[in-house]
Scaffold this active site. Structure first.
Site, short mmCIF file in Angstrom:
data_model
loop_
_atom_site.label_atom_id
_atom_site.label_comp_id
_atom_site.label_asym_id
_atom_site.label_seq_id
_atom_site.Cartn_x
_atom_site.Cartn_y
_atom_site.Cartn_z
N THR A 191 31.39 -15.11 -8.12
CA THR A 191 30.69 -14.08 -7.35
C THR A 191 30.32 -13.05 -8.27
O THR A 191 31.12 -12.17 -8.54
CB THR A 191 31.54 -13.30 -6.40
OG1 THR A 191 31.82 -14.11 -5.37
CG2 THR A 191 30.82 -12.11 -5.86
N SER A 245 34.96 -8.31 2.66
CA SER A 245 33.87 -8.48 1.69
C SER A 245 33.11 -9.76 1.95
O SER A 245 33.59 -10.63 2.66
CB SER A 245 34.41 -8.49 0.28
OG SER A 245 35.22 -9.63 0.06
#
Lengths: 383, 383
Positions: free
Chosen positions: A179, A383
């Site tokens: 990520t 998140s």
């Protein structure tokens, strides 16, 4: 100096008010040329954020004038409104720096499924454009942080030209890219095909071999922009090596800063019949939650390594597997080897070596331990 | 009554001194017939413990007279000595119960890579043989526990016959069987082919769909022994249903007792183009550490569900995915749907429903949340 280490680039990072904390959350990187060649690699996740869809498309012609990046919101799974917001970001940045919208890549990171506060974002783009500087690379790197504890930058200078870059990424780090958002710049006069081949080769053995938690993001993006401002056409092999070096440096920084981790684990697979086998085994070992817990507890639990190897289709004989942990061959021929007591796991860096004894190929995959802090960060932080 | 619920079986559990704690660690199950038909399913891990290799082989002819089981040591990755120890266990049990060694299956669970204290094990087998009882099923179920907090048993009675069973398993629970040992018995007069087909069908949709931590064991074994003592030949469909019911009951108990877990999560995938697609998506969601952390923190983070779906090759359109958490459709058409605030995750049981909107097939995969306690158990406990 990061993305502004190479000549021909301006950058900056500002606080646009996307993050509630008031921390910097918007960055702009501008290529002043003379070249605007560019290449990109994106997440292989089929659920792709609006900025990934946009940037992939605008890179079709191998040219970029600028990149606008934001933290504080991933603009992923946001439907047509999210797609429109990405377009607005590109249009606003293009207008501010004198480019066309389809010369502007967009990168977003943060919470999935929530719309960006687009008015703040566009106002932030205007503010960022006014603050652009040839020394703005550090500020840009800071502005793309999410749960990163530090900002990440790397630079390599070779024969008259430089490759520099910045990265963010702290969780959801898995193959098909961690990520992360990465922007690399160079003042070498490299054309788009060379940028593309160098970037793909570098990513394949660096970011694609980071597997912190097995989770693949919707937003991963790695961009490489060339200004040609050094006036030097690079030699292809040297250029590829330099891009690889910067990517490797940044990839290691991602692992070192992974959410909640207390150990950096290198899984080195040797003696494989193919590189694909080596990577498959490396990933399986790197993703094994039980092994990651054991290494967190400083337990050289090679049985869990063998369990993980056994789930793969790689070529090996279970009765000829060797495993070393920090250099001690605790498993020989699929059974106990040297004493576990010889293994010192007190340090932060751990190497697990698997010898498949089936050929001459090898690969390295990097991961972290699994900790209560990881659980805490990812159960408390949305998140 | 577990494995002794069906007529024709004796069992017992004793403390043989394999576990340092002195807890029961050796079990024996004996089929007194008249039939000795049997079937088995084993781990698909290519690194297989000595007892798995042995039991797979002796089951070739579809007959078993007895099963000897131990906790306190997996006898996995133990080389030729381990293989010899398994053979010794079968020989000793065979002698004690009046059978041939190749009519005795062996199951072991515990630490990988360590030899069993074989003298204690064989002495324990003698003691167990002396203690066999038609009411010994509970003791046997207790003796196979490792980190299990409770022993697991289930019984189903149908048209004149019964299927009963016991299971152990608390960590390393993943497809290709959870880390578990399961022994099922029946007094139905079912032949080996029916036992085999009923067991495979039951395991496929129960134990094989438990994915607690993505880690696959070297020792997983599910055995089904038929005594025929009821004198009733079962109808195939009813028998298959009964075996499935007992397996499902035990599988749910495994999930409920998974190491360190605070939530039981059912991932139900509907609208899939194929059952294979549904299972693939279910597993990917069930293995996503970030989602497991979020659900632990009672955060209905559907973005992590979409990220996990996106890593699969199942048939779906990212812009048409729907996700419900505990019945609230928080994601519609790949974007935010109903308010997250409506989702109540305070209970122990959580259902995540994924509608791929690509067909009529479905599947359920069961998993747990990821907790600091899981990390603690698996960093402090060497298994």
């Amino acid at each position: 100096m990061t993305v502004t280490a190479a000549q021909g680039f301006l950058a900056c990072g500002v606080a646009a008010g996307i993050k509630e904390s008031g921390a910097p959350d918007l960055a702009l990187v501008v290529n002043r040329g003379p070249s605007r060649a560019a290449a990109g690699v994106f997440t292989s996740n089929r659920v792709q954020a609006a900025p990934v869809r946009w940037s992939r498309r605008v890179l079709d012609d191998g040219r970029l004038a600028a990149v606008v990046l934001n933290s504080g919101g991933a603009n992923a799974c946001t439907g047509p409104t999210g797609a429109g917001d990405t377009r607005l970001m590109a249009e606003r940045a293009a207008a501010a720096v004198g480019a066309a919208p389809d010369e502007v890549a967009v990168c977003s990171t943060g919470l999935i499924g929530v719309l960006l506060p687009i008015d703040r974002v566009t106002a932030g783009i205007d503010a960022a454009a006014a603050a652009l500087s040839p020394r703005g690379g550090e500020d840009a790197a800071v502005a793309i942080k999410t749960t990163d504890s530090v900002h990440k930058t790397a630079v390599a200078t070779r024969s008259g030209w430089t490759v520099g870059g910045m990265a963010k990424g702290a969780g959801m780090l898995a193959p098909g890219l961690a990520t992360m958002l990465v922007v690399l710049t160079t003042d070498a006069d490299a054309d788009a095909p060379l940028l593309d081949s160098a970037l793909r080769e570098a990513v394949r053995t660096t970011f694609d071999r980071v597997d912190s938690d097995g989770c693949m993001s919707t937003n991963d993006t790695v961009l490489l922009l060339a200004s040609g401002a050094s006036g030097t056409v690079p030699e292809a092999a040297e250029f590829t090596e330099a891009v690889h070096a910067v990517c490797l440096d940044l990839a290691r920084q991602l692992v070192a800063d992974a959410e909640g981790a207390s150990k950096e684990i290198e899984v080195a697979v040797v003696g494989a019949a193919s590189e694909r086998d080596a990577v498959t085994v490396g990933r399986s070992v790197a993703r094994n939650n039980l092994l990651k817990c054991a290494l967190h507890g400083e337990d050289p639990n090679w049985g869990r390594v063998l369990s993980a190897i056994g789930t793969t289709d790689a070529l090996f004989d279970p009765d000829r597997l060797d495993v070393a942990i920090n250099g001690v061959w605790v498993c020989r021929n699929g059974a106990a080897g040297e004493s576990r007591d010889k293994v010192d796991l007190s340090g932060r860096e751990i190497t697990v070596t698997v010898d498949l004894r089936s050929g001459g190929e090898s690969a390295v995959v990097w991961t972290n331990d699994l900790t209560a802090e990881y659980v805490h960060e990812n159960s408390a932080y949305s998140s």
